[in-house]
Write an enzyme that holds these catalytic residues in place. Sequence first.
Site, PDB file in Angstrom:
ATOM      1  N   HIS A  20    -106.161  20.831  -0.094  1.00  0.00           N
ATOM      2  CA  HIS A  20    -106.654  21.332  -1.371  1.00  0.00           C
ATOM      3  C   HIS A  20    -108.178  21.165  -1.405  1.00  0.00           C
ATOM      4  CE1 HIS A  20    -102.692  21.058  -3.877  1.00  0.00           C
ATOM      5  NE2 HIS A  20    -102.507  21.636  -2.698  1.00  0.00           N
ATOM      6  N   GLU A  69    -110.245  19.601  -3.464  1.00  0.00           N
ATOM      7  CA  GLU A  69    -110.713  18.231  -3.680  1.00  0.00           C
ATOM      8  C   GLU A  69    -110.480  17.370  -2.445  1.00  0.00           C
ATOM      9  OE1 GLU A  69    -109.076  19.831  -7.643  1.00  0.00           O
ATOM     10  OE2 GLU A  69    -108.477  19.879  -5.537  1.00  0.00           O
ATOM     11  N   SER A  85    -108.509  22.220 -12.476  1.00  0.00           N
ATOM     12  CA  SER A  85    -107.950  20.911 -12.799  1.00  0.00           C
ATOM     13  C   SER A  85    -107.128  20.389 -11.629  1.00  0.00           C
ATOM     14  CB  SER A  85    -107.075  21.017 -14.048  1.00  0.00           C
ATOM     15  OG  SER A  85    -106.574  19.762 -14.406  1.00  0.00           O
ATOM     16  N   CYS A 124    -104.449  18.799  -9.146  1.00  0.00           N
ATOM     17  CA  CYS A 124    -103.002  18.563  -9.142  1.00  0.00           C
ATOM     18  C   CYS A 124    -102.756  17.055  -9.048  1.00  0.00           C
ATOM     19  CB  CYS A 124    -102.361  19.289  -7.965  1.00  0.00           C
ATOM     20  SG  CYS A 124    -102.773  18.555  -6.355  1.00  0.00           S
ATOM     21  N   CYS A 180    -104.195  15.454  -5.764  1.00  0.00           N
ATOM     22  CA  CYS A 180    -105.647  15.280  -5.776  1.00  0.00           C
ATOM     23  C   CYS A 180    -106.059  14.224  -6.799  1.00  0.00           C
ATOM     24  CB  CYS A 180    -106.331  16.611  -6.034  1.00  0.00           C
ATOM     25  SG  CYS A 180    -106.061  17.802  -4.688  1.00  0.00           S
TER      26      CYS A 180
END
Length: 154
Positions: A57, A59, A82, A84, A87
């Site tokens: 992902h 992040e 935002s 998950c 993360c």
Amino acid sequence: MVNLSVSDADFLRLALAQADKSYREGGIPIGAVMVEDGCIIAAGHNRRVQDGDPIAHGEMDCIRRAGRRPRYNGVTLYTTLSPCMMCAGAILQFGIPRVVIGENTNFPGSIDFLRKYGVTVTLLNDPDCTDLLRSFIRAHPEVWDEDIAGRSDV
């Protein structure tokens, strides 16, 4: 409307540039930058499609690119979407104290979870972040569904 400092808006633009890079590579357009003392120390973007890596992902890629650090207590993580739960867990694991989020319209993520554990979260509701991901979701709903494992509630 959120009152933005110039640096928050500027750093979010850099995270959005990472999201756009992922989009141009054929990946999911989510980007992140990590900042300390006003300087970018890492940048990353969602690489799930490009690398075939289910945990790549935006992040996570950014945190990975920051490398080993003894502490994260002076760091702010800027992300276009935002985070998950995975993360958010990494953010807590490494003690990142502040997260600035571009949008949570396309995916509400784990803002309340982060706040519950003391992370300062700023949600900017940036229309460019929202529009870029929304365009991707419309064009590639099956890839988006895979990325969030069919969930829209976390």
